[in-house]
Design a protein around this motif. Structure first.
Motif, PDB file in Angstrom:
ATOM      1  N   LYS A  48       2.609  -1.688   4.575  1.00 14.81           N
ATOM      2  CA  LYS A  48       1.820  -2.895   4.331  1.00 14.81           C
ATOM      3  C   LYS A  48       0.395  -2.648   4.793  1.00 14.81           C
ATOM      4  CE  LYS A  48       5.980  -4.562   3.752  1.00 14.81           C
ATOM      5  NZ  LYS A  48       7.070  -3.603   3.581  1.00 14.81           N
ATOM      6  N   PHE A  49      -0.555  -3.100   3.979  1.00 15.70           N
ATOM      7  CA  PHE A  49      -1.952  -3.008   4.379  1.00 15.70           C
ATOM      8  C   PHE A  49      -2.183  -4.001   5.513  1.00 15.70           C
ATOM      9  CE2 PHE A  49      -6.599  -3.782   3.330  1.00 15.70           C
ATOM     10  CZ  PHE A  49      -7.005  -2.554   3.824  1.00 15.70           C
ATOM     11  N   ARG A  63       0.849  -1.190   0.000  1.00 18.42           N
ATOM     12  CA  ARG A  63       0.000   0.000   0.000  1.00 18.42           C
ATOM     13  C   ARG A  63       0.878   1.230   0.000  1.00 18.42           C
ATOM     14  NH1 ARG A  63      -1.845   3.635   3.746  1.00 18.42           N
ATOM     15  NH2 ARG A  63      -3.945   4.438   3.420  1.00 18.42           N
TER      16      ARG A  63
END
Length: 127
Positions: free
Chosen positions: A106-107, A84
């Protein structure tokens, strides 16, 4: 390639699911390379959320609890790959250096849960 001990069982003693498992394990084989290329093209032509009549990998699905009977539905969902990126103008986050990251974020949810959410949105009766 990487061969596991006892992985090469004579073909006449293997059942269908075991055979499928062996084929999927050897991804560089001609069969798998052709299949995956054709499937990738086929999946790109379909919409991003599509209901399929049966799983692509029946052996794997059954190991995970799938049964071919009423009440089980299978959907294929296209989810974009990668991490992301923080949506900030010009990469300027403003604040302490610990929060200045833009690219390597990171999502917090995995791709599977994103896919399940999208199917739930489209098919409200399945939620």
């Amino acid at each position: 390639g990487r061969e596991r001990h006892g992985a090469d069982i004579p073909a006449d003693t293997m059942g269908a699911y075991k055979y499928l498992q062996e084929v999927w394990r050897k991804k560089q084989s001609d069969v798998m390379r052709y299949l995956s290329r054709v499937r990738a093209w086929e999946f790109r032509q379909q919409p991003s959320i599509v209901r399929v009549s049966q799983p692509t990998r029946v052996d794997k699905a059954r190991r995970l609890g799938y049964k071919a009977k009423q009440g089980f539905v299978v959907f294929r969902v296209r989810v974009r790959r990668g991490g992301r990126k923080r949506p900030v103008p010009g990469g300027n986050t403003a604040g302490k250096p610990t929060n200045q990251g833009v690219n390597q974020l990171k999502f917090f949810r995995n791709k599977r849960s994103v896919a399940e959410e999208r199917v739930g949105k489209r098919c409200g009766n399945l939620r």
